[in-house]
Design a protein around this motif. Sequence first.
Motif, PDB file in Angstrom:
ATOM      1  N   ASP A 345       0.861  -1.185   0.000  1.00 28.74           N
ATOM      2  CA  ASP A 345       0.000   0.000   0.000  1.00 28.74           C
ATOM      3  C   ASP A 345       0.897   1.235   0.000  1.00 28.74           C
ATOM      4  O   ASP A 345       1.639   1.472   0.957  1.00 28.74           O
ATOM      5  CB  ASP A 345      -0.908   0.002   1.239  1.00 28.74           C
ATOM      6  CG  ASP A 345      -1.817   1.222   1.285  1.00 28.74           C
ATOM      7  OD1 ASP A 345      -1.994   1.869   0.230  1.00 28.74           O
ATOM      8  OD2 ASP A 345      -2.331   1.533   2.374  1.00 28.74           O
ATOM      9  N   TYR A 346       0.847   1.992  -1.091  1.00 29.21           N
ATOM     10  CA  TYR A 346       1.633   3.220  -1.217  1.00 29.21           C
ATOM     11  C   TYR A 346       0.711   4.405  -1.495  1.00 29.21           C
ATOM     12  O   TYR A 346      -0.328   4.251  -2.151  1.00 29.21           O
ATOM     13  CB  TYR A 346       2.620   3.119  -2.379  1.00 29.21           C
ATOM     14  CG  TYR A 346       3.915   2.411  -2.077  1.00 29.21           C
ATOM     15  CD1 TYR A 346       5.043   3.121  -1.651  1.00 29.21           C
ATOM     16  CD2 TYR A 346       4.026   1.040  -2.231  1.00 29.21           C
ATOM     17  CE1 TYR A 346       6.247   2.463  -1.397  1.00 29.21           C
ATOM     18  CE2 TYR A 346       5.225   0.374  -1.977  1.00 29.21           C
ATOM     19  CZ  TYR A 346       6.318   1.099  -1.558  1.00 29.21           C
ATOM     20  OH  TYR A 346       7.510   0.461  -1.306  1.00 29.21           O
ATOM     21  N   SER A 347       1.150   5.549  -1.039  1.00 29.54           N
ATOM     22  CA  SER A 347       0.523   6.820  -1.427  1.00 29.54           C
ATOM     23  C   SER A 347       1.520   7.589  -2.284  1.00 29.54           C
ATOM     24  O   SER A 347       2.692   7.723  -1.904  1.00 29.54           O
ATOM     25  CB  SER A 347       0.158   7.658  -0.190  1.00 29.54           C
ATOM     26  OG  SER A 347      -0.763   6.969   0.624  1.00 29.54           O
ATOM     27  N   LEU A 348       1.075   8.056  -3.451  1.00 32.38           N
ATOM     28  CA  LEU A 348       1.949   8.796  -4.369  1.00 32.38           C
ATOM     29  C   LEU A 348       1.476  10.235  -4.482  1.00 32.38           C
ATOM     30  O   LEU A 348       0.278  10.519  -4.406  1.00 32.38           O
ATOM     31  CB  LEU A 348       1.923   8.148  -5.756  1.00 32.38           C
ATOM     32  CG  LEU A 348       2.270   6.653  -5.854  1.00 32.38           C
ATOM     33  CD1 LEU A 348       2.220   6.198  -7.313  1.00 32.38           C
ATOM     34  CD2 LEU A 348       3.624   6.367  -5.250  1.00 32.38           C
ATOM     35  N   TYR A 359       6.560   9.395  -2.574  1.00 30.38           N
ATOM     36  CA  TYR A 359       5.814   8.182  -2.260  1.00 30.38           C
ATOM     37  C   TYR A 359       5.963   7.872  -0.774  1.00 30.38           C
ATOM     38  O   TYR A 359       6.966   8.192  -0.149  1.00 30.38           O
ATOM     39  CB  TYR A 359       6.306   7.000  -3.099  1.00 30.38           C
ATOM     40  CG  TYR A 359       7.769   6.654  -2.912  1.00 30.38           C
ATOM     41  CD1 TYR A 359       8.180   5.804  -1.883  1.00 30.38           C
ATOM     42  CD2 TYR A 359       8.739   7.188  -3.749  1.00 30.38           C
ATOM     43  CE1 TYR A 359       9.524   5.495  -1.708  1.00 30.38           C
ATOM     44  CE2 TYR A 359      10.083   6.886  -3.583  1.00 30.38           C
ATOM     45  CZ  TYR A 359      10.463   6.029  -2.561  1.00 30.38           C
ATOM     46  OH  TYR A 359      11.790   5.741  -2.391  1.00 30.38           O
ATOM     47  N   THR A 360       4.943   7.236  -0.228  1.00 28.54           N
ATOM     48  CA  THR A 360       4.951   6.827   1.177  1.00 28.54           C
ATOM     49  C   THR A 360       4.420   5.404   1.265  1.00 28.54           C
ATOM     50  O   THR A 360       3.346   5.109   0.727  1.00 28.54           O
ATOM     51  CB  THR A 360       4.061   7.748   2.040  1.00 28.54           C
ATOM     52  OG1 THR A 360       4.521   9.098   1.914  1.00 28.54           O
ATOM     53  CG2 THR A 360       4.102   7.324   3.501  1.00 28.54           C
ATOM     54  N   LYS A 361       5.168   4.543   1.925  1.00 32.94           N
ATOM     55  CA  LYS A 361       4.709   3.176   2.130  1.00 32.94           C
ATOM     56  C   LYS A 361       3.860   3.131   3.398  1.00 32.94           C
ATOM     57  O   LYS A 361       4.298   3.578   4.464  1.00 32.94           O
ATOM     58  CB  LYS A 361       5.903   2.236   2.253  1.00 32.94           C
ATOM     59  CG  LYS A 361       5.532   0.745   2.295  1.00 32.94           C
ATOM     60  CD  LYS A 361       6.722  -0.124   2.666  1.00 32.94           C
ATOM     61  CE  LYS A 361       7.874   0.036   1.704  1.00 32.94           C
ATOM     62  NZ  LYS A 361       9.038  -0.803   2.092  1.00 32.94           N
ATOM     63  N   ASN A 362       2.664   2.609   3.266  1.00 32.06           N
ATOM     64  CA  ASN A 362       1.734   2.562   4.390  1.00 32.06           C
ATOM     65  C   ASN A 362       1.668   1.139   4.956  1.00 32.06           C
ATOM     66  O   ASN A 362       1.060   0.248   4.365  1.00 32.06           O
ATOM     67  CB  ASN A 362       0.336   2.997   3.936  1.00 32.06           C
ATOM     68  CG  ASN A 362       0.351   4.368   3.286  1.00 32.06           C
ATOM     69  OD1 ASN A 362       0.894   5.321   3.851  1.00 32.06           O
ATOM     70  ND2 ASN A 362      -0.228   4.476   2.101  1.00 32.06           N
TER      71      ASN A 362
END
Length: 389
Positions: A345-348, A359-362
């Motif tokens: 699950d990433y937020s770009l 990017y942030t790895k959740n």
Amino acid sequence: MKLIITSTDALFDKEKQEFFPGSLEALQYFKSLSSDHKVVVISNHAETLEVIPEGIYTLNLSEIKWIRKSPKLIEYISTKLNILFEDIIVLGSKDDDMILAANARILLLTADYAKKNNPDDRIYSEGYGIGILSIDRLYYFFDHYLNIATPWFFSHSIDESFKLFGLTNAMTGQMRDRTEIEICNHLRSHLKAGYEKGKSPFRIYSLLSLYRIFKEIRDINYWACYPSSSGEPNEALISIKEVLRKSFGSRTTQDLLIRHKPSVKRNMLSAGSRVSDGCDSQFDSIHLNPYYKGKIKGKNFCIIDDFSTHGTSSETVRHLLQHEGANKVIFIALGKFKLTYKMYDYSLSGDLYAPAYKYTKNGIYKEISGVINNSGSEELLDSLKDAFL
């Protein structure tokens, strides 16, 4: 049941006014392989069909010439003979044949042995279809590839809009059949190092396997390859992608994914490092091609890669394209290591069409089991053992 649709130009030498040696016999051989197999010879000119002997069905289109290159012709034949699109093959030797196959998005065999009839047509000059260099190669095709039905070793729907297929089992350490091990090692050498032996049969096998998932790929708008870790083009992947792009009527040749700097080869990392890295190193080195800005939303994509282990490459693609609003993504790996898939699950954020987006790895990954088809190994062996060994 299989059906071959062809034209007289693929059978009859117009200069010599005789059939290409062995062409009719090859079609009769095809029919002999199953009582359900059919051959249909089509033409806009009734007189050209007069040379076709009894026993081969002919279809005169002289009064409905507009249908010659239309998918409606395939729909009509499919309905009349009760045959699926994915079981129809066009044996073509001129642009009308190529356009018919492309518009209907069905398999095209290009009769290179008949090139003299239409040497300047695009079907030859632009390399459409799977080339059949001789009548002997047509027999070879019938003997080795007609029975490919369920070749896919691995498949998994990540979500409603993203599906991964793994064509072959790459886990040679778990195989018992020595022949299968040798074939898979050859394939790895071909895809990773450009090893030449058996390349054409394997590419044909790959292409035909893709037609077995016709319903999944018939509406693809854009075809692309996942870039190598070095950013250098992979000729084997490009070759397969280009045949598919042309066959399915996509005109865009631009790369979808840009590797703007080399990335560490993932097979050089420890298992723990690969898992903890997730897609980080991929996001650090890949961005979308600016050409596609404004073109991704609502469209369907097929991405071809050489091998998949944990699914990192496909996860990278999934996040990039879903962020930009893609409707559907099919990810094809020609070889699959592992029986599972790691979903991240990433937020770009930022500009995904240039380097250095954010990017942030959740959280941690979710490990998913795919659908395994062990019968695919038998089809691989039957199709390729003569070519590689």
